[in-house]
Write a protein that holds these residues in place. Sequence first.
Motif: not given
Lengths: 338, 263
Positions: A26-32
């Motif tokens: 979910a955290f990575r989804d914030l960026f890409t």
Amino acid sequence: MENIIEVQNLKKAFKSYSSRQGLKGAFRDLFTRNYTIKTAVDDISFSIKRGEMVGYIGENGAGKSTSIKMLTGILTPTDGKIVVNGMNPHKEREKFVKTIGVVFGQRSQLWWDIAVQESFRLLKKIYNVPDEQYEEHMKDVIDTLDIGPLLDKPVRKLSLGQRMRCELAAALIHNPPLLFLDEPTIGLDVLVKLKIREFLKRINEKYGTTILLTTHDLSDIEALCERVVMLDEGKIIYDGPLKELRENWAEGKQIQFQFSEKATLEELQNLTKDHLVVWEQGESDLIWVASVDSDETVISGVIGKVTAVKKIADLKILEISTEEIIRNIYVEGAVRHG
Amino acid sequence: MGKYMEMIRIRFLMMLAYRTNYYSGILIYSINIGAYYFLWSAIYGGKENIQGLSITQMTTYIAVAWMARAFYFNNIDREIAMEIKEGKVAVEMVRPYPYLNMKMMQGLGEGIFRLLFFSVPGMVIVSLVFPVELSVNLETWVFFFVSILFSFIINTQINLLAGIATFFLFNNDGLIRAKRVVIDLFSGLILPLSFYPMWAQNIMSYLPFQGISYIPSMIFTEGFKGSQVFEALINQAVWSAILIIPVYGLWVLAKRQLVVQGG
Ligand SMILES: Nc1ncnc2c1ncn2[C@@H]1O[C@H](COP(=O)(O)OP(=O)(O)OP(=O)(O)O)[C@@H](O)[C@H]1O
Ligand SMILES: [Mg+2]
């Protein structure tokens, strides 16, 4: 005759995002974000002439609704060129939509809480229809669709069939030269379907209204359209007369025998070994179906040979139905050209 | 123009069909006003006035703030969000009118209905029960009506922004709820802005929210006088104009990436 719809290399791709798993994801989804591209309409071209009634068919998810949304200016194409009624639907939206009528079988365009006639009155104002034109044209529409008694009821109290007839009338308030219908007969009984078909035929004859309709009910197409455009996975796989589609696909006939006594496959094959026949058992071992070429000598030959030896209770010669033809095309995913 | 008038009329009819829902609303608003009245009576104690407002002015302020809210308040942010989520925008896009203008007119139809069937009877009830002072000055009433018209415009534009944001966020219930709290707090509905600390007042003077509730209520209670009234109205007019820019910009972007669900 001039083209009322012209589509060239039309394409629509949807980006759909997928989420990664877990907190870290979910955290990575914030960026890409991960996404997949779904090409719903893939490079199609066709044109439709004034006064034509064209059936737009294809399996679920073939891209019919997506095409209609682009043709009506709701969605922007990813690529390609559309000219409808001489305009670019998306660019000149407000001016353009005055020249078309649209019915989406799956969603209502009438205002839910107010009487049907209030909706009509509002639409009349929205489309700037002069009183005389409205009176004359709508009286005819209301009579033909037989919705007079429904006009003072709120839309939420109408049955599906009643509502759909009102929807059609609403789409025609400004008497547009071009009508898009996306599954207008979905969920309707046979009588309402017939009424709607008759009505569409009538406005096509009377006003020369061009109609593009999608449906999963092929009897709609058979009753209304001379031409079909068939879509599969976003590509056009057939565009031509319905008659031709039938002729190329319904090459054979089926002869159904009902015998008074049991018959076996071997026995039947033996009897008809001079002809090209495929035997299949029907619902019981008394019923057998012979698929043959539609050739008179073959048909009478087979019937003669069989009836000379075996007693029959019933005999039918069946045409292959459009339904079956289309099913075969869907299964094979391509159209044979004859 | 005809189509806009017709849309206002239709929305009015729709509200009329559900008018019984509003009787309970009047009661809820009256209770709210009553609760604030007793709260403020306790705070005032014996004091003549606080921050330049007497207890009667304060009560009037609260009453008129809630009644004006009935006019400027609308649910079009939620409506737009729902139309987007359910794919109903498709139908709106095949109609020959500017979608946002039409939404604004629907809000206006709703507002006029509430003004007549909710605010007016509500105000009568409230002024019978509590010491509310209605101005006898015609000018005050005229300025007040001009002012709540601006309240409606500003509040509706903010609603449009929140609604259109659905195109980008898809699920923006949270945003809409947060927006509501911000407006209730910063518009001066709950507490006149002159009661906030100086630094907060400074910040709020750069925001559009005071134009929603504080300004019309102050005009009505005659808390603003002379040139203050004109400055306040100009402030509202300027914000009404400025907000057109982000609304329009966001709408252009949204249309470009409009995706219609279903069908
Ligand atoms: N908003 C969207 N986002 C992502 N994919 C979409 C979207 N809308 C449609 N699609 C995809 O595009 C394809 C075509 O959809 P479309 O609605 O045009 O089909 P259809 O031919 O109308 O089918 P049906 O007969 O079931 O109505 C489908 O695979 C669908 O999943
Ligand atoms: Mg569809």
